[in-house]
Design a protein around this motif. Structure first.
Motif: not given
Lengths: 208, 208
Positions: A1-15
DNA sequence: CTCGGTCTATGTATTTATACGTAGTGTCAA
DNA sequence: TTGACACTACGTATAAATACATAGACCGAG
């Protein structure tokens, strides 16, 4: 089973960086990309092919709700999970109405966030417990007992307009504006302009 | 040379966890602990002996500014670095006035955050470029043209107190309160309580 | 010492907001 | 058709806020 492909969307680079870093220890989740706003997230979807989009609401250029609506239209297979600091019922219901499959607060632990990603990937709808509580709350959200017109009026109050200016803008009499204000005050049990402005801002009726 | 002992103070576990995770790859920085509010940070200082405290401002129980003041009094060797989303000059100057050695925005990259930690540890004062710009700005921040008393008064207005109640609380006459309000309105070119409340909230004078 | 700034306070006048009460009109569902 | 609801608006009354003007007291810097 392949990994979940996750896209992170947030305007705070630190987060974003922190989340990426934390998630790098998850074998079943693969952060395939990041975006700083809703628009960028959508643009990158064809290329990155995420399974799940973990997205904030308040972002420049395009907010998370609008983006979620577009994802829901154009990329039905992509599950949107909202990650927000806002715990108002208003925000939650708007997000879910936009097609998001989950809503977690920024107050949750990393573990819970990871569980949420897995849940929505697996086809579920995920709310953090606190959010579930909000949704199941017997307490009617006060905004729901305010009429559309009342919300319009207090939104303008919160923008700093006097009743006279509001009357002019809405082409009604000052007395009508005052009546609306009085009705709102009564419903919300408040009796000062200050409290009214605060309420409006805190409940997404800030007029901005 | 031993690693910098860093205490992270933020009420959002995701942020904390993300930062910890990211920093775990830094040989010269050792995250020795976390706290969820200013008070907890202070309480843990004797035990954890941090060199640098990376701290948010808006937190329950005790905010970052109040905590920084206490650090500055009781733990002079501990350098406080503020990590905040607020880019108002007011917030920045309040933070520095409280003894913080640096102020970075949550919009910065991880690399910059790490540099900031190193800088303050090494005895410097660190502002992110955006913050420097704010401080050097020729545009006078409106809060700076408000006297201390005026700020006190509008903070109380924003908390919902009437002029009569403010007068009672400050042990002055209602007429004096009104004069302060009038002076503020004039300086800020506003003429309604709602605009005043909004201004106060948006400029860190919300009284909360 | 002088001057500027801040805080305090008052006179006068007007406007605005809050609150109680009442009611007409239009729309929609039953 | 009727009733509920939303929007509109006014009468009456009171409190609060806005705005103009003026000025005394105190403090600190030059």
């Amino acid at each position: 089973m392949s990994a979940i492909r996750l896209l992170i969307v947030d305007d705070h680079p630190l987060v974003v960086d922190g989340l990426s870093s934390r998630l790098s220890s998850c074998d079943d989740i693969d952060v395939v990309g990041v975006a700083e706003n809703g628009e960028e997230a959508i643009e990158k979807t064809d290329e990155l092919k995420p399974d799940v989009v973990l997205m904030d609401i308040n972002m420049p250029i395009m907010n998370g709700i609008d983006a979620a609506e577009i994802f829901n239209e154009k990329y039905k297979h992509v599950k949107v999970l909202i990650l927000s600091m806002h715990d108002d019922k208003e925000y939650v219901t708007n997000a879910l109405r936009s097609g998001a499959k989950g809503y977690i607060l920024k107050t949750v632990s990393s573990e819970e966030m990871i569980n949420a990603v897995r849940s929505v990937f697996n086809g579920g709808i995920y709310y953090s417990p606190a959010v579930s509580e909000i949704l199941l709350s017997k307490d009617t959200d006060e905004n729901e007992i305010l009429t559309s017109r009342e919300q319009t009026v207090i939104s303008l109050v919160a923008k700093g307009l006097s009743s006279k200016k509001i009357a002019s803008q809405l082409d009604i009499s000052v007395r009508t504006v005052e009546t609306h204000r009085r009705n709102v005050n009564k419903k919300l049990n408040i009796s000062s302009t200050s409290a009214l402005v605060r309420y409006a801002i805190e409940h997404g009726l800030g007029g901005d």
